[in-house]
Write an enzyme that holds these catalytic residues in place. Structure first.
Site, PDB file in Angstrom:
ATOM      1  N   CYS A   1       0.847  -1.194   0.000  1.00  0.00           N
ATOM      2  CA  CYS A   1       0.000   0.000   0.000  1.00  0.00           C
ATOM      3  C   CYS A   1       0.883   1.245   0.000  1.00  0.00           C
ATOM      4  O   CYS A   1       0.702   2.160   0.797  1.00  0.00           O
ATOM      5  CB  CYS A   1      -0.949  -0.006   1.199  1.00  0.00           C
TER       6      CYS A   1
ATOM      7  N   GLN B   1       2.042   3.300  -5.655  1.00  0.00           N
ATOM      8  CA  GLN B   1       1.258   2.606  -6.674  1.00  0.00           C
ATOM      9  C   GLN B   1       0.141   1.783  -6.040  1.00  0.00           C
ATOM     10  O   GLN B   1      -1.002   1.780  -6.515  1.00  0.00           O
ATOM     11  CB  GLN B   1       2.155   1.700  -7.523  1.00  0.00           C
TER      12      GLN B   1
ATOM     13  N   ARG C   1       1.969  -7.988   5.570  1.00  0.00           N
ATOM     14  CA  ARG C   1       2.640  -8.900   6.489  1.00  0.00           C
ATOM     15  C   ARG C   1       1.982  -8.810   7.874  1.00  0.00           C
ATOM     16  O   ARG C   1       1.502  -7.752   8.282  1.00  0.00           O
ATOM     17  CB  ARG C   1       4.127  -8.564   6.608  1.00  0.00           C
TER      18      ARG C   1
ATOM     19  N   HIS D   1       5.440  -3.676 -12.737  1.00  0.00           N
ATOM     20  CA  HIS D   1       6.806  -3.578 -13.256  1.00  0.00           C
ATOM     21  C   HIS D   1       7.341  -4.991 -13.316  1.00  0.00           C
ATOM     22  O   HIS D   1       7.228  -5.742 -12.350  1.00  0.00           O
ATOM     23  CB  HIS D   1       7.661  -2.698 -12.348  1.00  0.00           C
TER      24      HIS D   1
ATOM     25  N   GLY E   1       2.618   6.804  -8.745  1.00  0.00           N
ATOM     26  CA  GLY E   1       1.287   6.477  -8.268  1.00  0.00           C
ATOM     27  C   GLY E   1       0.423   7.684  -7.969  1.00  0.00           C
ATOM     28  O   GLY E   1      -0.799   7.653  -8.179  1.00  0.00           O
TER      29      GLY E   1
ATOM     30  N   ASP F   1      11.824   0.933 -19.235  1.00  0.00           N
ATOM     31  CA  ASP F   1      11.546   1.631 -17.982  1.00  0.00           C
ATOM     32  C   ASP F   1      12.834   1.948 -17.235  1.00  0.00           C
ATOM     33  O   ASP F   1      13.017   3.074 -16.745  1.00  0.00           O
ATOM     34  CB  ASP F   1      10.628   0.774 -17.108  1.00  0.00           C
TER      35      ASP F   1
END
EC number: 1.1.1.86
Length: 492
Positions: free
Chosen positions: A45, A48, A68, A132, A158, A217
């Site tokens: 979180c 992006q 986690r 990615h 993001g 990229d």
């Protein structure tokens, strides 16, 4: 380096690098239908992860976040962000087994260990998404055959993914299906639906490959997008202060100048950006741009070579093993830059002044955009991909500098981009101070030359205008920008 890309044959490498097709708008007529009934779990979180999740939820999709266990117990920043925006949060063990679609949006350095944890938890025929493809291409770990692996890679940070969506638009994206993980042939429909859910179908979508996305990229972010913006910021600020300009004014000119100048780039390419200059300034910017290309071509080529053969990734992954020693050292040094500490300048700088006083900044943008584009295309990357990874993303990165200078840019971009940016700027900055400074004149970062009577050679001006307009990036740019006609212009 023994990764996925290096295991391909030469012909396969060319095929993957050159995979690129601008998709038609009617190909997205089904919208988000393919994902409407799916349980979608986003892992991570951050920039992006949060902003894609917000867009997807606003598009009607069912989004939860898997974090986690210790992140939940200790209420990490990711946990706080997810809860702040009203998302459901659970552990991997709780959410992954029921997920139809798992989207991996954590930093590259954690992908390998993450996949080892979640792959056994993923149900039969689940879908795994990336934004990615570094883990697939540069590490090359094989994913379970029943899992479909797809990618939607927005061409911006993001924060901009969310802002453009809220404006009723979107940002361009590359989408791809990993050909080794598409056993049921559903990957492309799912990728298109994902792209629609974040708004990218409104701005232009390229059907690409994991390889083409990763290699282009990495090249874009290291050189033109982050590397040259960082180098240019430090170089221009230091030069103005050395020339006696007020440090507050110099800081504001640089901090906001990239955003103002690249807004013209966004709307009309290099042609419009150069047209914002007087004829005298345009000739000078063109001359400076050529000098920069002469100096920087070997550097840009070396970065492209290191990206293609895996040297860059290998060295960065060694730094991961070394607990980001180099990255953290670079980051600390960056925080001490005089530009970062320059005082706030409260007076207004008019929009045109950024062009009139920033001829060198315009030259830096022109040189780095064209150089990165040309080298990517020579390496087998298609012009459309090269455009998105050079010219298109530049205004979006410039916006981050306008907020909180280089600190904001490096906070928003990925650790991979940040590491490559520092690697590039650490070499290029002293190079420019040594080899480029002798070419500079006082008027390159102020107005002193405007008051001089300068004869304009009409033939030279005509030829330069023609060279600007006919560069290959301008040709492909006209086509790609036509998909973005609803894009909202920024006002200054």
């Amino acid at each position: 380096m023994n990764n996925y890309f290096n295991k391909l044959t030469f012909i396969q490498k060319i095929k993957h690098l050159g995979q690129c097709r601008l998709m038609k708008k009617n190909e997205f007529s089904d919208g988000v239908r393919a994902l409407l009934s799916k349980k979608i779990v986003i892992i991570g979180c951050g920039s992006q992860g949060l902003n894609q999740g917000l867009n997807m939820r606003d598009s009607g999709l069912n989004i939860t976040y898997a974090l986690r266990r210790d992140s939940i117990i200790n209420q990490s920043q990711s946990y706080i962000r997810a809860m702040k925006y009203g998302f459901s949060v659970g552990t991997y063990d709780e959410l992954i087994p029921e997920a139809d679609f798992v989207i991996n949006l954590i930093p590259d350095k954690y992908h390998e260990s993450l996949i080892q944890k979640i792959e056994p938890l993923m149900k039969y025929k689940a879908v795994l998404g990336y934004s990615h493809g570094f883990h697939i291409v540069e590490i090359g770990v094989k994913i379970r055959q029943d899992i479909t692996v797809i990618m939607v890679a927005p061409k911006c940070p993001g924060t901009e993914v969310r802002q453009e969506y809220q404006r009723g638009f979107g940002v361009p994206a590359l989408i791809a299906v990993h050909e080794e993980n598409n056993a049921y042939g559903t990957g492309m429909e799912l990728a298109k639906s994902w792209a629609c859910s974040i708004g990218s179908n409104k701005a232009g979508v390229l059907e690409s490959s994991f390889v083409a996305e990763v290699k282009s990229d990495l090249m874009g972010e290291q050189t033109v997008l982050c590397g040259m913006l960082q180098v240019g910021s430090i170089f221009c600020f230091d030069k103005m202060v050395e020339d006696g300009l007020d440090s507050g004014y110099a800081g504001k000119l640089v901090q906001n100048g990239w955003e103002v100048i690249t807004e013209a780039l966004k709307q009309g390419g290099i042609t419009l950006m150069m047209d914002r200059l007087s004829n005298v300034s345009k000739l000078r910017a063109f001359e400076l741009s050529d000098q920069l290309k002469n100096i920087l071509t070997p550097v840009f080529e070396k970065h492209m070579e290191d990206i293609l053969d895996g040297s860059f990734s290998k060295n960065m992954m060694l730094d991961w093993i070394n607990k980001d020693c180099k990255l953290l050292s670079y980051r600390q040094n960056n925080s001490q830059l005089l530009f970062e500490k320059a005082p706030v300048y409260c007076e207004t700088i008019l929009e045109q002044t950024y062009f009139d006083h920033g001829v060198l900044m315009v030259a830096i943008i022109k040189a780095s955009v064209e150089l990165a584009f040309d080298i990517m295309v020579k390496s087998g990357i298609k012009p459309e991909s090269a455009y998105y990874e050079s010219l298109h993303e530049l205004p979006l990165i410039a916006n981050t500098i306008a907020r909180k200078r280089l600190y904001e840019m490096n906070m928003v971009i990925s650790d991979t981009a940040e590491y490559g940016n520092y690697l590039f700027s650490d070499f290029v900055l002293p190079l420019l101070k040594k080899e480029f400074v002798p070419y500079l004149k006082r008027g390159d970062l102020d107005l002193s030359h405007v008051n001089n009577i300068v004869h304009i050679d009409n033939i030279l001006l005509r030829d330069i205008n023609e060279m600007i307009r006919t560069h290959p990036i301008e040709k492909v740019g006209v086509q790609l920008r036509s998909y973005m006609k609803d894009m909202v212009s920024l006002s200054f």
